[in-house]
Design an enzyme around this catalytic site. Structure first.
Site: not given
Ligand code: GDP
Ligand code: IMO
Ligand code: MG
Length: 439
Positions: A18, A21, A23, A45-46, A232
């Site tokens: 999270d 990535k 973005k 979840g991206h 991840q």
């Molecule tokens: P990923 O799994 O690495 O793609 O990241 P996620 O999408 O799960 O989580 C990142 C969250 O941060 C999302 O809700 C994005 O919209 C948000 N986000 C990304 N960059 C920024 C930033 O610079 N500032 C803020 N406030 N939110 C951001």
């Molecule tokens: P992105 O790509 C954050 C975490 C779960 C749990 C552990 C194992 O959005 O960054 P799993 O379901 O994979 O067996 O769970 O890994 N986890 C993540 N945490 N971002 C993710 O993906 C994750 N994918 C798995 O919360 O702790």
């Molecule tokens: Mg994510």
């Protein structure tokens, strides 16, 4: 960042996932011909925010939002076809093109409904103290079957319907027995229904399913530019993360080539993504966690709730000791620092520069949970910053505290920061001049 001179590039999370990535991939996509998701599954979840529109992508590469780019789901991704089909329909309903711009590997393993059930049963069986805190997307059980081989199903199996039906029936007979005897479950799953559902998805997806390894090799021969989208984060890596509180795949850079089906030498550039602080969702050690109003404030300001599960994310100070370990595991060549806006308004901010364990300063991120649970993070305190980042167009316009913070992260990680994100929107991004090495 000089996008034009970037070679084939992989985007890698350097924390517990999270990091942002999605973005970063979305931002870079316009400079590439292909975007390749190569690992993980629907546990990812991206998020991509474009103006008022927000997209949460789980299995489809974040490049899908730019119609001229070919998006490839490689052999290393484990596919839940129910989620994949819904994701495609959801994107189409929002007028996003999902046609010949999406290819799915015929070698990808299938996440079946019994994997998701097994994930839930296994977690419940571990109890509150020992559960991993998985996303319940069936990832661990599917990867376990993949390694065991005998009970694994791949995408291409769906195009031999009679064999597929027979294999589902055989596997499920065993699995229902396991669920009943080990977990006391008495609601057996129905093989016929499951096979029919999956065969229906296979028909819907057939135009996308192909040998993506050939696609990538052809693309390389043409000199097409490829962007690899990691899932991840490195601290969730099966080999190097906070085991057993990890996911079941390789999240460090070495996994990209192997899981996508290209040679390691085909990827020249590795962009590490970090938040300006740290988050983790699920169980497991988190040395810099803030279980206090500061952590709550980060969660609320950063909207730190899981993209896949909606769970509140645990929040803490930036852990440079852990991030440095992750950057070196992956040979990171450039850094993207996200959420600098979220860390605004604090009087002071802390960065963890090392761990002390029983009086000794550790040289490397420790392997054992027992040590990780006991380490004392060593903090360096820097002045905070405040102010609205809306409309800021260059790093020079950032408040001094924010610039010093970036300089310090760069020094500690010894990797140039080339991209700074100051909001979720695609446009809330600053490019940082690496020749100057400071804002
Ligand atoms: P990923 O799994 O690495 O793609 O990241 P996620 O999408 O799960 O989580 C990142 C969250 O941060 C999302 O809700 C994005 O919209 C948000 N986000 C990304 N960059 C920024 C930033 O610079 N500032 C803020 N406030 N939110 C951001
Ligand atoms: P992105 O790509 C954050 C975490 C779960 C749990 C552990 C194992 O959005 O960054 P799993 O379901 O994979 O067996 O769970 O890994 N986890 C993540 N945490 N971002 C993710 O993906 C994750 N994918 C798995 O919360 O702790
Ligand atoms: Mg994510």
């Amino acid at each position: 960042m000089d996008f034009q001179s970037l070679g084939n590039t992989s985007v890698i999370g350097l924390q517990w996932g999270d990091e942002g990535k999605g973005k970063v991939v979305d931002l870079l996509t316009e400079h590439f011909d292909l975007v390749v998701r190569y690992a993980g599954g629907a546990n990812a979840g991206h998020t991509v925010r474009i103006g008022a529109e927000e997209f949460a992508l789980h299995l489809i590469p974040s490049g899908i939002l730019r119609p001229n780019v070919l998006n490839v789901v490689g052999p290393g991704v484990v596919l839940d076809l129910e989620i994949l089909s819904a994701e495609i329909e959801g994107l189409k309903a929002r007028s996003i093109k999902v046609e010949n711009n999406l290819q799915i590997s015929n070698r990808s393993h299938l996440v079946m409904p019994y994997h998701k059930k097994q994930d839930r049963l296994a977690e419940a069986n571990l109890g509150a103290d020992r559960k991993i805190g998985t996303t319940f997307k069936g990832i661990g059980p599917c990867q376990a079957d993949k390694m065991m081989r005998s009970a694994a199903l791949r995408m291409h199996d769906l195009y031999h319907p009679e064999t597929f039906r027979r294999r589902v029936a055989e596997i499920l007979a065993d699995r229902n027995k396991l669920f009943a005897t080990v977990y006391g479950d008495n609601e057996p799953l129905d093989a016929e229904q499951m096979a029919s559902d999956y065969l229906r998805y296979a028909e819907m997806l057939s135009q996308h399913v192909t040998d993506t390894t050939l696609t990538l090799h052809d693309a390389m021969s043409r000199g097409d530019r490829m962007l690899f989208e990691g899932a991840q984060g490195s601290l969730l890596d099966i080999h190097h993360g906070t085991f057993p509180y990890v996911t079941s795949s390789t999240c460090v850079s070495g996994g990209a080539a192997a899981a996508a089906g290209v040679a390691p030498s085909a990827i020249q550039n590795y962009i590490g993504v970090v938040k300006a602080y740290a988050t983790r969702v699920g169980g497991g050690p988190f040395p810099t966690e803030l279980e206090d109003p500061t952590g709550d404030k980060i969660r609320e300001r950063g909207r730190e709730y899981g993209t896949t599960t909606g769970r509140p994310r645990r929040c803490g100070w930036f852990d440079a000791f852990a991030a440095r370990y992750c950057a070196s595991l992956s040979g990171i060549t450039q850094l993207a620092v996200m959420h600098l806006d979220t860390l605004g308004t604090f009087q002071e901010v802390n960065i963890c520069t090392g761990y002390r364990y029983r009086g000794e300063t550790l040289r490397i991120f420790p392997a054992e949970l027992e040590v990780l649970n006991e380490v004392e993070p060593l903090y360096e305190t820097l002045p905070g910053w405040s102010g609205d980042f809306t409309g800021i167009e260059s790093c020079e316009q950032l408040p001094e505290g924010a610039r010093r913070y970036l300089d310090r992260l760069e020094e500690l990680l010894e990797v140039p920061i080339t991209l700074v994100s100051v909001g979720p929107d695609r446009l809330a991004t600053l490019h940082r001049d690496t020749s100057v090495m400071s804002c």
